[in-house]
Design an enzyme around this catalytic site. Structure first.
Site, mmCIF file in Angstrom:
data_model
loop_
_atom_site.group_PDB
_atom_site.id
_atom_site.type_symbol
_atom_site.label_atom_id
_atom_site.label_comp_id
_atom_site.label_asym_id
_atom_site.label_seq_id
_atom_site.Cartn_x
_atom_site.Cartn_y
_atom_site.Cartn_z
ATOM 1 N N GLY A 24 0.769 -1.234 0.000
ATOM 2 C CA GLY A 24 0.000 0.000 0.000
ATOM 3 C C GLY A 24 0.799 1.282 0.000
ATOM 4 O O GLY A 24 1.910 1.358 -0.531
ATOM 5 N N GLY A 50 -6.396 20.319 -2.660
ATOM 6 C CA GLY A 50 -7.799 20.307 -3.056
ATOM 7 C C GLY A 50 -8.195 19.054 -3.806
ATOM 8 O O GLY A 50 -9.052 19.096 -4.701
ATOM 9 N N HIS A 100 -38.855 5.355 -12.534
ATOM 10 C CA HIS A 100 -39.226 6.726 -12.183
ATOM 11 C C HIS A 100 -39.986 6.714 -10.860
ATOM 12 O O HIS A 100 -40.856 5.864 -10.643
ATOM 13 C CB HIS A 100 -40.123 7.321 -13.278
ATOM 14 C CG HIS A 100 -40.686 8.667 -12.918
ATOM 15 N ND1 HIS A 100 -39.931 9.814 -12.994
ATOM 16 C CD2 HIS A 100 -41.914 9.031 -12.464
ATOM 17 C CE1 HIS A 100 -40.683 10.840 -12.613
ATOM 18 N NE2 HIS A 100 -41.901 10.386 -12.287
#
Length: 467
Positions: free
Chosen positions: A145, A182, A445
């Site tokens: 990792g 960011g 829907h």
């Protein structure tokens, strides 16, 4: 000396999946994990705990600001950060114990300790009590990792100047959290504390947030998060971070080259992650690393040593848990003589802010740079009855298709449940569907998924029905 067909070093989403698949295929399998709990970064200090805090903070945000719109009147709610963190730990505990159960179920031998190569076929396990055990393995899969990166001039004290790991275990809600970066991690954890009442300022070196994603997503997420109260300073390069007691000062230069200073009580350094190979002693096995410290592999994730493979964050490519899992399965099946494949272009990316952001395939910017003739369909979430019913009206779905063949080349979305909706796009693109194919499929829907149908309809050159 214990002998195994396959040994996996690291028990994150790549490692434990690789071990399970190897066991399923009949290999005598071992897995080595240095921590007392299984699951690696993702389950312990990454994906799972961050989503637990995101969900808790979202409930608080809704209770404080949105319940009244639904006719639910309650007293002013109070955020108990200690209980939120405790619940997060409970979720982590349940999840990691689930991985241990899977190890037992699949008869995988688990070694707790640091795994290091003695040779290409021998691995030493150094246990927490200092004792060692050496095992022999015909094949080894490196799945160690990554860990958080920092900037060379920043000293992480892990108290006020922190990484994502510490941000998951704060004992108080910051008054002013300054986030350096960011990208996905910074925005997700920034969202957690913004909802809980922190002032959050994001300082980003690039000229947009989530810079690797489609520009339209970056622009929309910036707008939405600003509306939620998050502050952004783009094209701003951090120069120094200094702590004085409970105050941390970040000095940076903006795009004009002028100095800007931010002061807060916590700084979260979220500038990415780097591969983790400490203690692995790859040199004893003869395994090569690249200039960025990643394990070098070929297209089959095989290292230069034929019986050793590597997967996940420790190799080149996107650092995504689901990408690591797919690679774990691929390597197990390759060792078994099968012929699996991964289409890396169709590994989706997700940002778990609210609204969520998700994408698969190529961005509009990439396709234009490649000179591909495209057509683009868009549909706003606010045009859906389901979105108006839930109050989640921000965002859109964007479908990019080949101008000549109509094959879908990229899908980019921001909206409620985008992390789940992106799976439809992945399936469509795996089967090389056209925009018309999606536009002619019936979508229930009212659902958020209807936006996918409408965006695909728009991409075909026809008008979307509901916008």
């Amino acid at each position: 000396m214990s002998q195994f067909d396959v040994t996996v070093i690291g028990s994150g989403p790549g490692g434990y999946v690789a071990a399970i698949r190897c066991a399923q295929l009949g290999f005598k399998t071992a897995i080595i994990e240095k921590y007392p709990t299984m699951g690696g970064t993702c389950l312990n200090v990454g994906c799972i705990p961050s989503k637990a805090l995101l969900d808790s903070s979202e409930h608080f945000e809704n209770a404080k600001h949105n319940f009244a719109n639904h006719g639910i009147i309650i007293n002013d709610p109070v955020a108990d950060i200690n209980r939120m963190v405790a619940r997060k730990n409970e979720v982590v505990d349940q999840t990691t114990k689930g991985i241990q159960f899977l190890m037992d179920k699949n008869k995988i031998t688990v070694f707790e300790g640091v795994g290091s190569f003695e040779s290409a076929t021998q691995i030493k396990v150094t246990k927490n009590d200092g004792s060692t055990e050496t095992i022999d393995s015909k094949y080894t899969i490196i799945a160690t990792g990554s860990k958080p990166s920092t900037l060379p001039f920043i000293t992480l004290d892990k108290e006020r100047i922190i990484t994502s790991t510490e941000a998951l275990n704060l004992k108080e809600i910051p008054k002013h959290l300054i986030v350096i970066g960011g990208g996905v991690i910074g925005l997700e954890l920034g969202s957690v504390y913004k909802r809980l009442g922190s002032e959050v300022t994001v300082v980003e070196f690039m000229d947009k947030i989530i810079p690797t994603m489609d520009g339209a997503l970056s622009k929309e997420l910036n707008k939405v998060l600003r509306k939620q109260g998050m502050k952004f300073n783009l094209s701003t390069g951090v120069q120094s971070v200094e702590r004085n007691g409970d105050t941390v000062k970040v000095t940076a230069k903006d795009k004009k080259g002028e100095e800007v200073v931010f002061e807060g009580d916590y700084v979260l350094v979220a500038v990415g992650r780097k591969p983790y190979t400490d203690g692995l002693a790859v040199e004893k096995a003869g395994v090569d690393l690249d200039e960025r410290g990643r394990v070098k592999t070929n297209e089959h994730l095989q290292t230069n040593v034929s019986n050793i493979y590597a997967i996940g964050d420790v190799v080149a490519g996107a650092m995504l848990a689901h990408k690591a899992s797919e690679e774990g399965t691929l390597v197990a099946e390759l060792i078994a003589g099968q012929k699996p494949h991964i289409n890396y272009n169709l590994i989706p990316g997700v940002v778990y802010t609210w609204p969520e952001v998700a994408a698969v395939g190529k961005t509009e910017e990439q396709l234009k740079a490649e000179g591909v003739a495209i057509k683009v369909g868009n549909f706003p979430m606010r045009a859906l009855g389901r979105s108006r019913a839930s109050g989640d009206v921000d965002g859109f779905i964007k479908v990019i298709a080949d101008e000549k063949t109509d094959e879908i080349l990229g899908v980019h979305m921001i909206g409620a449940r985008a992390a789940d909706l992106i799976a439809e796009a992945v399936v469509a693109m795996e089967y090389r569907a056209s925009a018309e194919d999606i536009s002619r499929m019936s979508h229930a829907h009212p659902t958020y998924a209807e936006a996918m149908k409408e965006a695909a309809l728009d991409a075909t050159g026809k008008r979307a029905i509901h916008f």
